[in-house]
Design a protein around this motif. Sequence first.
Motif, PDB file in Angstrom:
ATOM      1  N   CYS A  96       0.839  -1.207   0.000  1.00 18.63           N
ATOM      2  CA  CYS A  96       0.000   0.000   0.000  1.00 18.63           C
ATOM      3  C   CYS A  96       0.874   1.258   0.000  1.00 18.63           C
ATOM      4  N   ALA A  97       1.985   1.225   0.772  1.00 21.52           N
ATOM      5  CA  ALA A  97       2.874   2.375   0.817  1.00 21.52           C
ATOM      6  C   ALA A  97       3.505   2.641  -0.551  1.00 21.52           C
ATOM      7  N   MET A  98       3.845   1.597  -1.261  1.00 18.35           N
ATOM      8  CA  MET A  98       4.397   1.783  -2.600  1.00 18.35           C
ATOM      9  C   MET A  98       3.337   2.314  -3.564  1.00 18.35           C
ATOM     10  N   LYS A  99       2.096   1.859  -3.377  1.00 18.74           N
ATOM     11  CA  LYS A  99       1.011   2.284  -4.265  1.00 18.74           C
ATOM     12  C   LYS A  99       0.577   3.717  -3.972  1.00 18.74           C
ATOM     13  N   ASP A 100       0.489   4.067  -2.709  1.00 17.04           N
ATOM     14  CA  ASP A 100       0.026   5.397  -2.298  1.00 17.04           C
ATOM     15  C   ASP A 100       0.864   5.875  -1.118  1.00 17.04           C
ATOM     16  N   PRO A 101       2.129   6.274  -1.368  1.00 11.33           N
ATOM     17  CA  PRO A 101       3.000   6.672  -0.254  1.00 11.33           C
ATOM     18  C   PRO A 101       2.478   7.886   0.506  1.00 11.33           C
ATOM     19  N   GLN A 102       1.794   8.733  -0.185  1.00 11.72           N
ATOM     20  CA  GLN A 102       1.302   9.952   0.457  1.00 11.72           C
ATOM     21  C   GLN A 102       0.399   9.636   1.638  1.00 11.72           C
ATOM     22  N   ASN A 103      -0.478   8.638   1.506  1.00 13.64           N
ATOM     23  CA  ASN A 103      -1.443   8.328   2.556  1.00 13.64           C
ATOM     24  C   ASN A 103      -1.102   7.062   3.351  1.00 13.64           C
ATOM     25  N   CYS A 104      -0.229   6.246   2.814  1.00  9.70           N
ATOM     26  CA  CYS A 104      -0.003   4.937   3.447  1.00  9.70           C
ATOM     27  C   CYS A 104       1.402   4.764   4.025  1.00  9.70           C
ATOM     28  N   ALA A 105       2.299   5.706   3.797  1.00 12.32           N
ATOM     29  CA  ALA A 105       3.664   5.533   4.293  1.00 12.32           C
ATOM     30  C   ALA A 105       3.709   5.467   5.809  1.00 12.32           C
ATOM     31  N   LEU A 106       3.061   6.413   6.445  1.00  9.06           N
ATOM     32  CA  LEU A 106       3.097   6.426   7.916  1.00  9.06           C
ATOM     33  C   LEU A 106       2.423   5.195   8.511  1.00  9.06           C
ATOM     34  N   PRO A 107       1.218   4.791   8.052  1.00  6.33           N
ATOM     35  CA  PRO A 107       0.652   3.534   8.575  1.00  6.33           C
ATOM     36  C   PRO A 107       1.567   2.341   8.360  1.00  6.33           C
ATOM     37  N   ALA A 108       2.259   2.302   7.220  1.00  7.06           N
ATOM     38  CA  ALA A 108       3.178   1.185   6.960  1.00  7.06           C
ATOM     39  C   ALA A 108       4.338   1.200   7.949  1.00  7.06           C
ATOM     40  N   LEU A 109       4.892   2.367   8.192  1.00  2.00           N
ATOM     41  CA  LEU A 109       5.986   2.469   9.174  1.00  2.00           C
ATOM     42  C   LEU A 109       5.522   2.020  10.552  1.00  2.00           C
ATOM     43  N   THR A 110       4.336   2.467  10.931  1.00  2.00           N
ATOM     44  CA  THR A 110       3.801   2.105  12.253  1.00  2.00           C
ATOM     45  C   THR A 110       3.617   0.599  12.372  1.00  2.00           C
ATOM     46  N   LEU A 111       3.085  -0.016  11.316  1.00  2.00           N
ATOM     47  CA  LEU A 111       2.808  -1.447  11.366  1.00  2.00           C
ATOM     48  C   LEU A 111       4.105  -2.273  11.348  1.00  2.00           C
ATOM     49  N   CYS A 112       5.140  -1.721  10.742  1.00  2.00           N
ATOM     50  CA  CYS A 112       6.394  -2.480  10.575  1.00  2.00           C
ATOM     51  C   CYS A 112       7.422  -2.188  11.665  1.00  2.00           C
ATOM     52  N   GLU A 113       7.034  -1.484  12.712  1.00  2.00           N
ATOM     53  CA  GLU A 113       7.991  -1.079  13.747  1.00  2.00           C
ATOM     54  C   GLU A 113       8.743  -2.255  14.355  1.00  2.00           C
ATOM     55  N   LYS A 114       8.054  -3.359  14.567  1.00  3.14           N
ATOM     56  CA  LYS A 114       8.656  -4.479  15.298  1.00  3.14           C
ATOM     57  C   LYS A 114       9.478  -5.405  14.399  1.00  3.14           C
ATOM     58  N   ASN A 115       9.547  -5.091  13.120  1.00  9.26           N
ATOM     59  CA  ASN A 115      10.347  -5.903  12.201  1.00  9.26           C
ATOM     60  C   ASN A 115      11.321  -4.980  11.480  1.00  9.26           C
ATOM     61  N   GLN A 116      12.633  -5.137  11.781  1.00  7.81           N
ATOM     62  CA  GLN A 116      13.632  -4.199  11.289  1.00  7.81           C
ATOM     63  C   GLN A 116      13.671  -4.167   9.769  1.00  7.81           C
ATOM     64  N   ALA A 117      13.660  -5.311   9.151  1.00  4.91           N
ATOM     65  CA  ALA A 117      13.745  -5.359   7.685  1.00  4.91           C
ATOM     66  C   ALA A 117      12.549  -4.668   7.038  1.00  4.91           C
ATOM     67  N   ALA A 118      11.373  -4.948   7.561  1.00  2.00           N
ATOM     68  CA  ALA A 118      10.170  -4.323   7.008  1.00  2.00           C
ATOM     69  C   ALA A 118      10.182  -2.823   7.239  1.00  2.00           C
ATOM     70  N   PHE A 119      10.657  -2.417   8.433  1.00  2.00           N
ATOM     71  CA  PHE A 119      10.702  -0.993   8.750  1.00  2.00           C
ATOM     72  C   PHE A 119      11.652  -0.265   7.799  1.00  2.00           C
ATOM     73  N   GLU A 120      12.813  -0.867   7.544  1.00  2.00           N
ATOM     74  CA  GLU A 120      13.774  -0.259   6.627  1.00  2.00           C
ATOM     75  C   GLU A 120      13.187  -0.158   5.223  1.00  2.00           C
ATOM     76  N   ALA A 121      12.456  -1.189   4.856  1.00  2.00           N
ATOM     77  CA  ALA A 121      11.832  -1.152   3.535  1.00  2.00           C
ATOM     78  C   ALA A 121      10.810  -0.026   3.441  1.00  2.00           C
ATOM     79  N   ALA A 122      10.043   0.155   4.514  1.00  2.00           N
ATOM     80  CA  ALA A 122       9.058   1.229   4.534  1.00  2.00           C
ATOM     81  C   ALA A 122       9.730   2.599   4.490  1.00  2.00           C
ATOM     82  N   TYR A 123      10.850   2.731   5.240  1.00  2.00           N
ATOM     83  CA  TYR A 123      11.571   3.996   5.256  1.00  2.00           C
ATOM     84  C   TYR A 123      12.131   4.304   3.865  1.00  2.00           C
ATOM     85  N   GLN A 124      12.636   3.290   3.214  1.00  2.00           N
ATOM     86  CA  GLN A 124      13.189   3.490   1.877  1.00  2.00           C
ATOM     87  C   GLN A 124      12.084   3.904   0.900  1.00  2.00           C
TER      88      GLN A 124
END
Length: 1109
Positions: free
Chosen positions: A882-910
């Motif tokens: 979702c973050a890749m599809k709509d980063p404007q609205n979904c980036a922050l939710p993706a970061l929040t959801l991926c907090e507990k997984n380092q790899a996923a969090f880094e991917a969201a940050y990138q």
Amino acid sequence: MDPPAAKRSRGCPAGPEERDAGAGAVRCRGRPEALLDLSAKRVAESWAFEQVEERFSRVPEPVQKRIVFWSFPRSEREICMYSSLGYQPPEGEHDARVPFTRGLHLLQSGAVDRVLQVGFHLSGNVREPGGPGEPERLYHVSISFDRCKITSVSCGCDNRDLFYCAHVVALSLHRIRHAHQVELRLPISETLSQMNRDQLQKFVQYLISAHHTEVLPTAQRLADEILLLGSEINLVHGAPDPTAGAGIEDANCWHLDEEQIQEQVKQLLSNGGYYGASQQLRSMFCKVREMLRMRDSNGARMLILMTEQFLQDPRLALWRQQGAGMTDKCRQLWDELGALWVCVILSPHCKPEERTSWLQLLSKWDKLDVCPLEEGNYSFDGPSLQPTAALIPGPEEEEEEVMAMAAGSRHTVFGRALQAGSLHWSDDHLQRILASDSYSPTLTGNGGSDKPSFDPQGRPLWLGEPFPTTCARVDTLRAHGYPRQALRLASAIVNTLRLQQRHQLQIYKQQKKELLQKGSTCITNMEGWVGHPLDPIGCLCRALLEACRLEEETLAIYPDSGPEKRKVAYQHVPVPGSPGESYLAMALEVALLGLGQQRALPDGLYAQDKVVRNEEQLLALLEEVELDERLVQVLRKQAGQLLEGGPFSGFGEVLFRESVPMHTCARYLFTALLPHDPDLAYRLALRAMRLPVLETAFPAGEPPSNPLDSIMSNRFPRWFILGHLETRQCELASAMLTAAKGDPKWLHAVLGSIQQNIHSPALLFKLAQDACKTATPASAPPDTTLLGIALELGLQVMRMTLNTMTWRRREMVRWLVSCATEIGPQALMNIMQNWYSLFTPVEAATIVAVTGTTHATLLRLQLDAARREELWACARTLALQCAMKDPQNCALPALTLCEKNQAAFEAAYQIVLDAAAGGLGHAHLFTVARYMEHRGLPLRAYKLATLALAQLSIAFNQDSHPAVNDVLWACSLSHSLGRHELSAIVPLIIRSIHCAPMLSDILRRWTLSAPGLGPLGARRAAKPLGADRAPLCQLLDAAVAAYITTSHSRLTHISPRHYSDFIEFLGKARETFLLAPDGHLQFAQFLENLKQTYKGKKKLMLLVRERFG
């Protein structure tokens, strides 16, 4: 000799409330009535007393007394009819407000006294108790009567209601129930004829003395005229006697206050917007029917008075001028008015001259411009009932029929009554049907008639008239008090319908192959019987059901006298000459024939509403009937015939595009048949799920353009009630889903029908919710099949509404996640993995992924660690997509959801960093940057803040820009990180911000304290940075330049009312100038330049000098 022809009022069957007027003449049980009384009764009913006097030269006094005695009404039913239901009383006040009931109470309490009957005139006093603290009231009541009818009434209470007051009722009932207690005298003229001159003079003088204030002027005028030999009074033989009864030429009818009827109808029509007004007008229509049933000529009189007031309603002209339709309530009243006139004109016993006068009135009213037109494009010359049905017409024939109907002449609500004027009751076959229950071919010869008179079983038929007209005859017979005849004609009509249905089925079998190949059919009934202005099916059903109703022995004086209506009970009543048949089964069969008829939806909103309302009324009648084995067999037989009925049935295999849907009828049949024949019930209900007009609109499952709008009148302008029809379709589907719980076979069949036939996402969602609720009872394990169907319906709604944003989408998405959770983790992961076709990125990231991984959801699923991690991984993958599809609205939710997984969090940050390069807005970047700082990642926050600043631009006059707080936060962050980060951000600030107050504000904040040292700002420098040294000197120069530029810009278009604001602005500018070592000189030069450049603004420059020198 025979009495003269006169219109006589027929009494109702004797009930417990009725008393014979001769109750005073007590006879021993079994003793025959005296011949004098028998003959006096007949004469009193039929002959005017003047005719008796003319016919016989001398009538003995005992005979006169018996005639006078028997001339008063003998039945309480007429008294009740003329003293009740003048209005619809509020709930709980029936007994207290109905005049008949009040009069009965007064009689029973002994309130009537001094009753005297003089000839055909009855008088008496009625005492009525006063209210609390009020004295007793005394009313003098007078009643005139003739030929067993009350012809005039007078009461001291000045009653202004439509009908008789309680005091007239009390006196009348006293005369009927206690006739032997009433003092009886011959007409006053008979008494006067027995006096000599002295007695007459004494009588007159005493009368004048007793009432001199009232009668003295009249007495003197009459005396003067009598003494004048040539006066008119001396040319007339005899003198009037108000107690002597009616003359030969006088009309014999019950007293009716015409003026009061007109006034009340006028008042009720002026209050037409109120529900109570419509109810009271309907009660007056009921009163007309009651009078017709009693064969009282006042029924037609009252209807004429009401019609005249209806036509004088000022709203009619207003609606016509505005081109607007009348209100539904008003239209319904006009419909009832027109139907009543049909009953009046079709009267089987009225005189020809009466019918002629009524038709003349109707013809006059029909030509008025304000006379409402009949709605629904129903024909006036429809097809007659025939023993064989015509072949199914082709498209050209159908089009010609429609055009012929459309080109018809102007038809008002009185058109059908005018048409009824050409009908008669003299047909020999019709007379025989009405006359006997045992009419059969053995009693008459068919004699080569063009149309058969009997069916193959020898039962009579009635052919050659349109079905609605034939049923209007039944309604007329019932309305005029001929229930047995109405029943006989109704039976003949049912026989005809059955024969016609059999022939229709035969014709369809011959053409079935051709029709099924075409896949569609033209309509066989351009107009339906349900919703027709004459309500033929309703008339027929009510006539048949009336014969089967179980009535209590005592008749209620007022129909709704109890707070709760009694439950109607029916019994099987055998049909004479038809072994095994009952009128109750006939009524059910007729109702199903009408409801199941394939017919086109009529034109116009009101006509379509009437179809719906008529269906509901018929089904309400059927639901009152308790089904037994005989009726269930009728249901089974009719259901089978409806399924096999082809184009004649709304349940047939192929349908005309604009056929009226069968959903409501099917729901009744489904509920009734389910306990007895589930297979037939489901087949019938599934067949009825069709809505052909939508099937042709959305081929191959194409969704509607505005899916959540169930009222599609914009796309189907003729189908005004489409939204209501869709709702009834949904109700049928819901009933089937609920009933099929625990039966996978029928559940999947119902699901397929729903997906094929229901096109409204809102209704599909309601079905899904209902199915889920039914599948998960609180006290039993869930039904997994039904739950799966609920989920499947929900998924279909998601697909249909994916591109239509609505406030209901969030509710739908949350419900879908909840439903999937009820089924299990696999269902939840499936919707996450297939989110692209179901949800928007925002919905998937903020609702689906979040709700699917909440603590409550995980507890509900009861997963082990491995399965829980699998669910989390699925949610994180969803969030990143979702973050890749709509980063404007979904980036922050993706970061929040991926907090507990380092790899996923880094991917969201990138993803966020990549999106920043692709145009992610500064507002969203600042939001994510603040989140990063909150999570303890200041360097990443700083990075994102610089990316946001690079996209930002704040003009010189935007000191209230929405990003001001974000900029100040970014500056504070860079200051806390250290001199290096501060130095890097200064050029971005200078490039992005051109607002002088903002630049000076940032400069001051940075000079208040020393910047942090190191990447985390753990230590600070010894002293704050100076504004005149790097890196802040660049910012100071930018702030000074911004103040100079802004000042010139403001002065270009400044007005005197803004001078004080500008002086304040210069004060802030001076504070910033003074931060530089030579700031004092720079500011002085700046002011001097302003004074030279804008010396024309003398007042402003004067203010500058006063403030700054």
